[in-house]
Scaffold this active site. Structure first.
Site, short mmCIF file in Angstrom:
data_model
loop_
_atom_site.label_atom_id
_atom_site.label_comp_id
_atom_site.label_asym_id
_atom_site.label_seq_id
_atom_site.Cartn_x
_atom_site.Cartn_y
_atom_site.Cartn_z
N GLU A 267 0.97 -1.23 -0.08
CA GLU A 267 -0.08 -0.03 0.12
C GLU A 267 0.88 1.25 0.12
O GLU A 267 1.60 1.56 0.97
CB GLU A 267 -0.87 0.01 1.23
N CYS A 301 -2.56 8.22 3.56
CA CYS A 301 -2.41 7.62 2.34
C CYS A 301 -3.47 7.98 1.49
O CYS A 301 -3.47 8.39 0.40
CB CYS A 301 -1.97 6.11 2.59
N GLU A 478 -5.96 -4.92 2.06
CA GLU A 478 -6.21 -5.41 3.25
C GLU A 478 -7.52 -4.90 3.71
O GLU A 478 -8.35 -4.42 3.09
CB GLU A 478 -5.12 -4.33 4.14
#
Length: 497
Positions: A267, A301, A478
């Site tokens: 990620e 993020c 995830e």
């Protein structure tokens, strides 16, 4: 804020830290000093002053941790019934909740984020363990119809020792979201938290053992990327790596994993668009935009760091946005302001560098655009909530991940142009849209190249919803039940009757 949490936060603020934080690695069920004896300071971003010391790990410490995880995999943990694994994860969730206030204060001191946000992260970590506890005994295989003379079936087996490289912006929640499904699958783990935020990963590991996890199932090695992280991802006994961080570091992790053909979940961040169409509930959209970029000082993020807005509502919307951004309270996270500090001096310099370069190109800053300090103490690493308006699609503020409280505004003419703008970077983590038109919302969800889409609410969903990116934002998922499959290897068996 809860009275007990308020008391702990006030005590930590007055003392400049909290007592009893672990200062060693967590290996084989116990805290141990670094083999080489080194340590490093962890600094409170709200003051710029050190509040604790932690062990500085190296390849020898990593080798000890991986060996411990290998032994645990071959020991009682590997023979434990899935339902018992689930009971341990359930107990862990309860212990996280019981210790939530202390964990939140530690997270606040390490990361800098407002204590209310830190508490939310801790409770989210508890929910992750609770959620995956329910998955532990449901990793079922399938039978395959090959005819009456052959019995064929599949079995999900734990992949083995897993490595978890955790970023500094959400330490406890990012640790939990990968560690919990790995444990549910029956794997063992070595966690390497970011060097600026090691506290809660160590605290969590101790709570897991208290919950009944056998020694060695979860190990934590603290330290720096080159000395501890690199040996971990290159270790031949590691069979899966979960990494969250920058594209450049993720590429290095991929190259290291290739030597051992190690599986990966990556990620790698984003430059996520939040589209506001003219037909939207603009008051709701305004709240969504503010939260999307200024929560955790923009150090997310999946932050909505690009506002893509239709021209007919642009001017009035940005006028309100600028007024709200200018009024946001800034301060030390333990006082629970609306915006806390940036995590490190280096990150503050990076954020400042992007905005100063924009000013040098002649771009106008609608609000903010300067570093600042805690107004009560004059200390800390803070940056004003910032908006840069009406930017060109190729401007670096639009194209590059800043990872700070800086919003890029792109003005478009119509829905098709909004979709094109949303897809206009190399990243593909998440995207959001505010509109009353369900057809447009679903068309946007279909056409935007990201891993997750939010409609009329940003940061929607929770641990139940798979999360991950496309393109430079990485690959793998995830959260959700999809995450558990990352930590399983599928075995097929065919028997001639």
């Amino acid at each position: 804020m809860n009275a007990d949490l308020q008391r702990l936060a006030a005590e930590a603020l007055s003392r400049g830290g909290i007592d009893g934080l672990p200062d060693g690695h967590f290996i084989d069920g116990a805290f141990v000093a670094a083999r080489a004896g080194g340590s490093f300071e962890s600094v409170d971003p709200g003051t710029g002053k050190a509040f604790a010391r932690f062990a500085a790990g190296d390849a020898d410490d990593v080798a000890d941790a991986v060996s411990s995880a290998e032994r645990a995999l071959a020991g009682p943990w590997g023979r434990m019934k899935p339902a018992e694994r689930g009971r341990i994860l359930t107990a862990a969730a309860a212990l996280i909740r019981a210790n939530a206030h202390r964990l939140a204060v530690a997270e606040c001191l390490d990361v800098g984020k407002p204590i209310g946000e830190a508490l939310g992260d801790v409770m989210g970590a508890a929910r992750a363990f609770e959620y995956y506890a329910g998955a532990a005994d449901k990793l079922e295989g399938e039978t395959i119809p090959l005819g009456r003379d052959t019995f064929a079936f599949t079995v999900n087996e734990p992949v083995g020792v897993t490595a978890h490289i955790v970023p500094w912006n959400y330490p406890i929640s990012t640790t939990a979201r990968s560690l919990a499904p790995a444990l549910a699958a029956g794997c063992t783990a070595v966690v390497k938290p970011a060097e600026t935020t090691p506290a809660t990963a160590l605290m969590l590991a101790a709570l897991l053992v208290e919950a009944g996890l056998p020694a060695g199932v979860v190990n934590v090695v603290t330290g720096f990327g080159g000395e501890a992280g690199a040996p971990l991802v290159a270790h031949a006994a590691v069979r899966h790596i979960t990494f969250t961080g920058s594209v450049a570091t993720g590429q290095r992790v991929m190259k290291a994993a290739a030597d051992n053909v190690t599986r990966l979940t990556l990620e790698l961040g984003g430059k996520s668009p939040l589209v506001v169409l003219a037909d939207a509930d603009l008051d709701a959209a305004l709240e969504g935009v503010l939260g999307a970029i200024y929560e955790n000082a923009g150090q997310i993020c999946s932050a909505g760091s690009r506002l893509v807005i239709e021209r007919s509502v642009h001017a009035a919307f940005v006028e309100k946005l600028v007024a709200r951004a200018a009024a946001l309270t800034i301060g030390h996270g333990l006082r629970n302001p609306q915006v806390g500090p940036v995590n490190s001096a280096a990150q503050l310099a990076k954020v400042e560098g992007f905005v100063e370069a924009a000013k040098a190109r002649g771009l106008a800053v609608a609000v903010g655009g300067k570093r600042t300090t805690d107004p009560e103490t004059g200390l800390g690493w803070f940056y004003e909530p910032t908006v840069l308006d009406d930017l060109a699609a190729d401007d670096p503020i639009v194209q590059e991940e800043i990872f700070g409280p800086v919003l890029a505004v792109q003005v478009v003419d119509g829905f098709e142009a909004a979709v094109a703008a949303a897809n206009g970077t190399q990243y593909g983590l998440v995207a959001g849209i505010y509109t009353r038109d369900l057809s447009k919302a679903l068309t946007f969800a279909r056409d935007v190249d990201v891993g997750q889409v939010y409609v009329n609410e940003y940061f929607a969903g929770g641990i139940e919803v798979p999360f991950g990116g496309n393109r430079l934002s990485g690959f793998g998922r995830e959260k959700g039940l999809q995450a558990v499959t990352s930590y399983c290897k599928l075995k097929s068996v065919a028997v001639r009757l």
